[in-house]
Design a protein around this motif. Structure first.
Motif, mmCIF file in Angstrom:
data_model
loop_
_atom_site.group_PDB
_atom_site.id
_atom_site.type_symbol
_atom_site.label_atom_id
_atom_site.label_comp_id
_atom_site.label_asym_id
_atom_site.label_seq_id
_atom_site.Cartn_x
_atom_site.Cartn_y
_atom_site.Cartn_z
ATOM 1 N N ASP A 25 0.891 -1.176 0.044
ATOM 2 C CA ASP A 25 -0.005 0.132 0.039
ATOM 3 C C ASP A 25 0.783 1.320 -0.113
ATOM 4 O O ASP A 25 1.010 1.839 0.919
ATOM 5 N N PRO A 26 1.694 1.575 -1.063
ATOM 6 C CA PRO A 26 2.547 2.654 -1.294
ATOM 7 C C PRO A 26 1.984 4.120 -1.098
ATOM 8 O O PRO A 26 2.556 4.918 -0.639
ATOM 9 N N ILE A 27 0.677 4.401 -1.236
ATOM 10 C CA ILE A 27 -0.152 5.576 -1.178
ATOM 11 C C ILE A 27 -0.319 5.936 0.467
ATOM 12 O O ILE A 27 -0.281 6.682 0.967
ATOM 13 N N GLY A 28 -0.587 4.737 0.851
ATOM 14 C CA GLY A 28 -1.080 4.796 2.488
ATOM 15 C C GLY A 28 -2.258 5.469 2.809
ATOM 16 O O GLY A 28 -2.524 5.601 4.050
ATOM 17 N N SER A 29 -3.048 5.692 1.864
ATOM 18 C CA SER A 29 -4.591 6.122 2.450
ATOM 19 C C SER A 29 -5.533 5.234 1.807
ATOM 20 O O SER A 29 -6.393 4.593 2.595
ATOM 21 N N THR A 30 -5.680 5.208 0.365
ATOM 22 C CA THR A 30 -6.761 4.152 0.081
ATOM 23 C C THR A 30 -6.339 2.937 -0.594
ATOM 24 O O THR A 30 -5.227 2.855 -0.663
ATOM 25 N N PRO A 31 -7.355 1.997 -0.336
ATOM 26 C CA PRO A 31 -6.721 0.651 -0.971
ATOM 27 C C PRO A 31 -6.384 0.727 -2.452
ATOM 28 O O PRO A 31 -7.151 1.225 -3.218
ATOM 29 N N LEU A 32 -5.183 0.271 -2.673
ATOM 30 C CA LEU A 32 -4.762 0.338 -3.792
ATOM 31 C C LEU A 32 -4.628 -0.957 -4.794
ATOM 32 O O LEU A 32 -4.565 -1.150 -5.931
ATOM 33 N N LEU A 33 -4.420 -1.970 -3.747
ATOM 34 C CA LEU A 33 -3.774 -3.190 -4.288
ATOM 35 C C LEU A 33 -4.708 -3.765 -5.714
ATOM 36 O O LEU A 33 -4.202 -4.145 -6.609
ATOM 37 N N PRO A 34 -6.189 -3.828 -5.272
ATOM 38 C CA PRO A 34 -6.964 -4.666 -6.215
ATOM 39 C C PRO A 34 -6.779 -4.037 -7.823
ATOM 40 O O PRO A 34 -6.641 -4.607 -8.749
ATOM 41 N N SER A 35 -6.801 -2.934 -7.701
ATOM 42 C CA SER A 35 -6.753 -2.172 -9.063
ATOM 43 C C SER A 35 -5.484 -2.005 -9.829
ATOM 44 O O SER A 35 -5.119 -2.344 -11.028
ATOM 45 N N LEU A 36 -4.428 -2.039 -8.843
ATOM 46 C CA LEU A 36 -3.047 -2.217 -9.423
ATOM 47 C C LEU A 36 -2.719 -3.592 -9.953
ATOM 48 O O LEU A 36 -2.279 -3.684 -10.995
ATOM 49 N N GLU A 37 -3.307 -4.593 -9.258
ATOM 50 C CA GLU A 37 -3.089 -5.912 -9.696
ATOM 51 C C GLU A 37 -3.637 -5.937 -11.030
ATOM 52 O O GLU A 37 -3.327 -6.649 -11.779
ATOM 53 N N ALA A 38 -5.097 -5.569 -11.175
ATOM 54 C CA ALA A 38 -5.979 -5.572 -12.395
ATOM 55 C C ALA A 38 -5.038 -4.970 -13.469
ATOM 56 O O ALA A 38 -4.939 -5.459 -14.491
ATOM 57 N N GLU A 39 -4.192 -3.708 -13.420
ATOM 58 C CA GLU A 39 -3.654 -2.908 -14.251
ATOM 59 C C GLU A 39 -2.456 -3.846 -14.765
ATOM 60 O O GLU A 39 -2.244 -4.066 -15.996
ATOM 61 N N VAL A 40 -1.756 -4.596 -13.785
ATOM 62 C CA VAL A 40 -0.663 -4.977 -14.185
ATOM 63 C C VAL A 40 -1.038 -6.460 -14.904
ATOM 64 O O VAL A 40 -0.346 -6.971 -15.981
ATOM 65 N N ARG A 41 -2.178 -7.184 -14.450
ATOM 66 C CA ARG A 41 -2.518 -8.192 -15.217
ATOM 67 C C ARG A 41 -2.826 -7.929 -16.605
ATOM 68 O O ARG A 41 -2.521 -8.679 -17.544
ATOM 69 N N ARG A 42 -3.519 -6.661 -16.794
ATOM 70 C CA ARG A 42 -3.879 -6.502 -18.130
ATOM 71 C C ARG A 42 -2.579 -6.348 -19.083
ATOM 72 O O ARG A 42 -2.791 -6.339 -20.189
ATOM 73 N N ALA A 43 -1.694 -5.744 -18.611
ATOM 74 C CA ALA A 43 -0.290 -5.475 -19.449
ATOM 75 C C ALA A 43 0.206 -6.945 -19.761
ATOM 76 O O ALA A 43 1.426 -6.852 -20.317
ATOM 77 N N GLY A 44 -0.263 -7.912 -19.165
ATOM 78 C CA GLY A 44 0.140 -9.120 -19.910
ATOM 79 C C GLY A 44 1.136 -9.995 -18.868
ATOM 80 O O GLY A 44 1.688 -11.022 -19.188
ATOM 81 N N LEU A 45 1.038 -9.634 -17.498
ATOM 82 C CA LEU A 45 2.008 -10.359 -16.619
ATOM 83 C C LEU A 45 1.106 -11.368 -15.953
ATOM 84 O O LEU A 45 -0.082 -11.262 -15.723
ATOM 85 N N ASP A 46 1.903 -12.443 -15.510
ATOM 86 C CA ASP A 46 1.125 -13.403 -14.522
ATOM 87 C C ASP A 46 1.034 -12.844 -13.021
ATOM 88 O O ASP A 46 2.041 -12.362 -12.410
ATOM 89 N N VAL A 47 -0.056 -12.495 -12.513
ATOM 90 C CA VAL A 47 -0.061 -11.912 -11.187
ATOM 91 C C VAL A 47 -0.399 -12.813 -10.149
ATOM 92 O O VAL A 47 -1.408 -13.574 -10.313
ATOM 93 N N ASP A 48 0.075 -12.709 -9.011
ATOM 94 C CA ASP A 48 -0.109 -13.402 -7.922
ATOM 95 C C ASP A 48 -0.088 -12.781 -6.656
ATOM 96 O O ASP A 48 0.776 -11.782 -6.622
ATOM 97 N N GLU A 49 -0.920 -13.091 -5.654
ATOM 98 C CA GLU A 49 -0.622 -12.475 -4.435
ATOM 99 C C GLU A 49 -0.022 -13.509 -3.307
ATOM 100 O O GLU A 49 -0.914 -14.368 -3.210
ATOM 101 N N ALA A 50 0.656 -13.100 -2.427
ATOM 102 C CA ALA A 50 1.158 -13.912 -1.329
ATOM 103 C C ALA A 50 0.094 -14.179 -0.559
ATOM 104 O O ALA A 50 -0.790 -13.221 -0.204
ATOM 105 N N PRO A 51 0.029 -15.524 0.035
ATOM 106 C CA PRO A 51 -1.376 -15.510 1.036
ATOM 107 C C PRO A 51 -0.921 -14.746 2.254
ATOM 108 O O PRO A 51 0.043 -14.622 2.680
#
Lengths: 103, 347
Positions: free
Chosen positions: B127-153
């Motif tokens: 959460d680098p911005i530190g105020s609003t939840p960023l992760l889900p949209s960040l993951e979606a964007e990176v996935r759209r760019a063609g990378l395999d995205v995984d989240e640590a449990p």
């Protein structure tokens, strides 16, 4: 004149006084930061006193409640605006003005 | 084993409670993947450190980021043990201004393309911005760019705080109730029409904003206590504002214009965004001081006169804000000037 009218008058005069102070400060103070002091504080009090005069003239009621809410928003937004302006100035690298003897 | 292809794993890092766990998981993941297709394993830990012109202590921030990256790299090597693993670390985005998840995704994807990485792993608490939840949209964007995205449990210990998520229902209703009340106050009547339109509007607000506007869980009792203490704080603040104005009026109208402006910085002893905001705004409204910039709890304050600086460092306001948010016990923390003196004493 009823007491309420007197109160409204006093509040309005206060509002005008502080609005003038804000304007004079804006002209006399040396740089953007110092000027922001004048606009953030005196302006806020000026506007708040004017709104208080409005609230008093309405008397107790629903409209007064709205004015009080407006007043609250002034308290929130005015410092925020001053903060945004000075921060922008700082990001542009504008150095605050200081008196010579201080280093 | 012919290690011709290299499939690397991209892991963005920042200070987070689950970082250690994520590193372990990322290392396992990279090694597994390398075993499967016979490539050599490599992990790139990247730390996006966006530009912030205003940041005075930039080198301090860079140092902090670099030491975090070093720590992460040594953890990764520790986890890899004897296995063959290449660990790379990098500070990225040091000359761009990032604000949206899209911006973050852009720099991550660009780095991945340059280094030929095809997979990314995210820390669940990233959460680098530190105020609003960023992760889900960040993951979606990176996935759209063609990378395999995984989240640590999330590990068992962190599951606990996940459970607090059930509190988000309370958050939802708090937001709904607040919006509804506000609507009715503005409407000024309790007719069926107002009740219905109010409920609809409050519903829309709550549905669209409940994840954004209330980031921490709501504890009704604590909120009520805070509100009660806030009501005590308001007259104090009004008094300070009145004083501030007479002082400013005196200064501005004085023929000699007796000012000694100076910018000072200090770390406020308040901890989360709402108290810091309250403090910063209160500072702006009170005698001769104006908050210029805030980074977490580090405040940059412009002061108009020397006496204003003394008042600021005496910490009356800060103490009052702490009283509002944390109760009476917290109000007794030393003032900024005492903190500074004790720090100097230690050195």
């Amino acid at each position: 004149m009823t007491p309420r009218e007197i109160a409204v008058l006093v509040l309005s005069l206060g509002a005008v006084f502080f609005a003038i102070v804000a304007a004079v400060g804006l002209l006399r103070l040396p740089d953007i930061y110092a000027r922001a002091h004048s606009t953030s504080k005196s302006e806020t009090l000026g506007a708040v006193l004017a709104l208080a005069a409005v609230a008093t003239s309405y008397g107790l009621g629903h409209n007064t409640l709205k004015v009080v809410l407006l007043l609250l928003f002034m308290f929130l937004t005015n410092p925020t605006a001053a903060h945004a302006i000075t921060r922008a100035a700082r990001e542009r690298g504008i150095e605050p003005w200081t008196t010579e003897d201080e280093q | 084993m012919v290690a011709v292809t290299e499939s690397g794993l991209l892991v963005p890092v920042a200070e987070s409670a689950s970082l250690r766990n994520t590193v372990t998981y990322a290392v396992e993941h990279a090694l597994d993947h390398a075993d499967e297709d016979g490539s050599s394993a490599s992990i790139h830990f990247v730390y996006p450190l966006p530009e912030r012109v205003s940041y005075v202590d930039r080198s301090g921030r860079t140092d902090a980021a670099e030491s975090l990256l070093d720590r992460v790299a040594s953890w990764a090597e520790e986890d890899a043990g004897d296995a063959d693993l290449t660990v790379e670390t990098a500070l990225i985005a040091t000359h761009v201004y990032l604000s949206t998840p899209g911006d973050y995704a852009d720099v991550l994807v660009r780095y991945a393309e340059r280094e030929g990485l095809d997979r990314a792993m995210f820390d669940p608490r990233y959460d680098p911005i530190g105020s609003t939840p960023l992760l889900p949209s960040l993951e979606a964007e990176v996935r759209r760019a063609g990378l395999d995205v995984d989240e640590a449990p999330v590990s068992a210990e962190q599951q606990q705080s996940q459970l607090v998520r059930s509190g988000t229902l309370t958050q939802f209703f708090t937001l709904f109730a607040a919006s509804f009340l506000f609507y009715l106050v503005l409407a000024g009547s309790l007719k069926a029409f107002e009740l219905a339109t109010g409920a609809i509007s409050a519903g829309i607000v709550a549905v669209s904003l409940w994840r954004v506007s209330l980031t921490s869980s709501v504890d009704p009792l604590r909120t009520v206590k805070r509100l009660a203490r806030f009501v005590l704080y308001v007259p104090f603040l009004l008094w300070e504002i009145a004083k501030a104005n007479f002082q400013i009026a005196y200064i501005v109208l004085h023929p000699a214009l007796p000012i000694q402006p100076k910018t000072v910085e200090f770390d406020a002893a308040v901890w989360s965004s709402l108290p810091v905001t309250t403090l910063a705004n209160s500072i702006t409204l009170t005698p001769g001081t104006l908050t210029v910039d805030v980074e977490r709890s580090h405040l940059v304050v412009h002061s108009l006169t020397a006496s204003a600086r003394e008042d600021l460092f005496a910490g009356t306001l800060e103490r009052a804000v702490r009283f509002v948010f944390y109760g009476r016990a917290a109000a007794r923390i030393p003032s900024p000037i005492e903190r500074r003196e004790s720090e100097e004493g230690e050195e």
